[in-house]
Design an enzyme around this catalytic site. Structure first.
Site, mmCIF file in Angstrom:
data_model
loop_
_atom_site.group_PDB
_atom_site.id
_atom_site.type_symbol
_atom_site.label_atom_id
_atom_site.label_comp_id
_atom_site.label_asym_id
_atom_site.label_seq_id
_atom_site.Cartn_x
_atom_site.Cartn_y
_atom_site.Cartn_z
ATOM 1 N N ALA A 1 0.845 -1.198 0.000
ATOM 2 C CA ALA A 1 0.000 0.000 0.000
ATOM 3 C C ALA A 1 0.873 1.239 0.000
ATOM 4 O O ALA A 1 2.068 1.165 0.304
ATOM 5 C CB ALA A 1 -0.895 0.020 1.230
ATOM 6 N N ASN A 2 0.292 2.379 -0.336
ATOM 7 C CA ASN A 2 0.954 3.668 -0.150
ATOM 8 C C ASN A 2 0.473 4.243 1.181
ATOM 9 O O ASN A 2 -0.672 4.002 1.568
ATOM 10 C CB ASN A 2 0.545 4.641 -1.252
ATOM 11 N N ALA A 3 1.326 5.007 1.843
ATOM 12 C CA ALA A 3 0.900 5.681 3.077
ATOM 13 C C ALA A 3 -0.146 6.735 2.720
ATOM 14 O O ALA A 3 0.063 7.527 1.813
ATOM 15 C CB ALA A 3 2.106 6.346 3.735
ATOM 16 N N VAL B 1 -3.253 5.615 -4.975
ATOM 17 C CA VAL B 1 -3.446 4.320 -5.636
ATOM 18 C C VAL B 1 -2.104 3.599 -5.743
ATOM 19 O O VAL B 1 -1.103 4.191 -6.154
ATOM 20 C CB VAL B 1 -4.037 4.531 -7.053
#
Ligand code: CTP
Length: 221
Positions: free
Chosen positions: A35-37, A103
């Protein structure tokens, strides 16, 4: 004078505004993901500001720990592909899209049905094969017609140049440029780049204040 201002406000058109927020999660196995932060705060603040401005709002969000702003229709998604599917449903009937979601550009080629065990990797290193996710914004904005499309860019290097390139590549009307200090923060400095070449810098503002200014872009198209 006061009455005239009120009249002008009432005459403003109610728009259907779609906002995306939060990270997308790309599961490796039932308990691990890429995931991205992202806290989701910017997207939620835009959704709240758009409702307060009298618009109808659909918020498409990845998993975050934030309460849904009052009056907002919320669609929960997990992965980038889920987000794209949700936008394919709601974007055609909308007037504007604010793509604040972080995203994930990649997803694991395979999602394991059971936990990835120590024994499945090497002794000290392991390799995960990744495939590129669709560019959600570029895909839906390709056929945007007269809709307002606002993208976001979080840059660590030559931000303005990269954000300008994203404006074009993603067919957006505006790109909101952040630096990494915006992550998980309640305030920040952002630069808004318009496809008309205009550049506005908003210095050290709380996210709700930034959100109100971004919702004001609805009146500039
Ligand atoms: N975005 C998207 N789909 C992706 C990646 C990004 O819709 N797969 C959207 C983001 O929501 C944001 C904008 O595109 O509005 C820019 O995202 P960013 O991560 O800065 O750009 P990338 O296209 O991923 O480029 P790079 O990571 O190389 O900077």
């Amino acid at each position: 004078m006061k009455g005239a201002r009120k009249g002008a406000r009432r005459a403003r058109r109610t728009l259907h505004v779609v906002v995306t927020a939060g990270p997308t999660l790309e599961y490796i196995d039932p308990v691990r993901y890429l995931a991205n932060a992202s806290s989701g705060r910017m997207g939620f603040a835009i959704a709240a500001a758009a409702v307060r401005a009298g618009h109808r709002v659909t918020l498409v969000t990845g998993p975050v720990c934030l309460a849904t702003p009052k009056g907002v229709e919320r669609i929960d998604v997990v992965s980038a592909r889920d987000m794209l599917a949700a936008l394919r449903r709601v974007f055609p009937g909308a007037d504007a899209l604010y793509m604040a979601a972080a995203v994930s550009d990649w997803r694991p080629r395979r999602r394991l049905a059971g936990k990835w065990r120590r024994k499945d990797g090497g002794d000290e290193t392991a390799t995960l094969e990744l495939v590129r996710n669709p560019d959600v914004l570029a895909t839906v904005a390709r056929r945007k017609g007269g809709r307002l499309v606002v993208g976001f860019a979080l840059e660590t290097g030559d931000g303005i140049r990269r954000a300008k390139a994203k404006l074009q590549r993603k067919n957006a009307d505006f790109v909101v440029l952040n630096d990494a200090t915006a992550l998980n923060a309640t305030s920040g400095t952002v630069t808004i780049l318009g496809s008309d070449g205009r550049i506005d810098r908003l210095e050290s503002l709380e996210k709700p204040a930034i959100a109100r200014i971004l919702v004001g872009l609805l009146g500039r198209t």
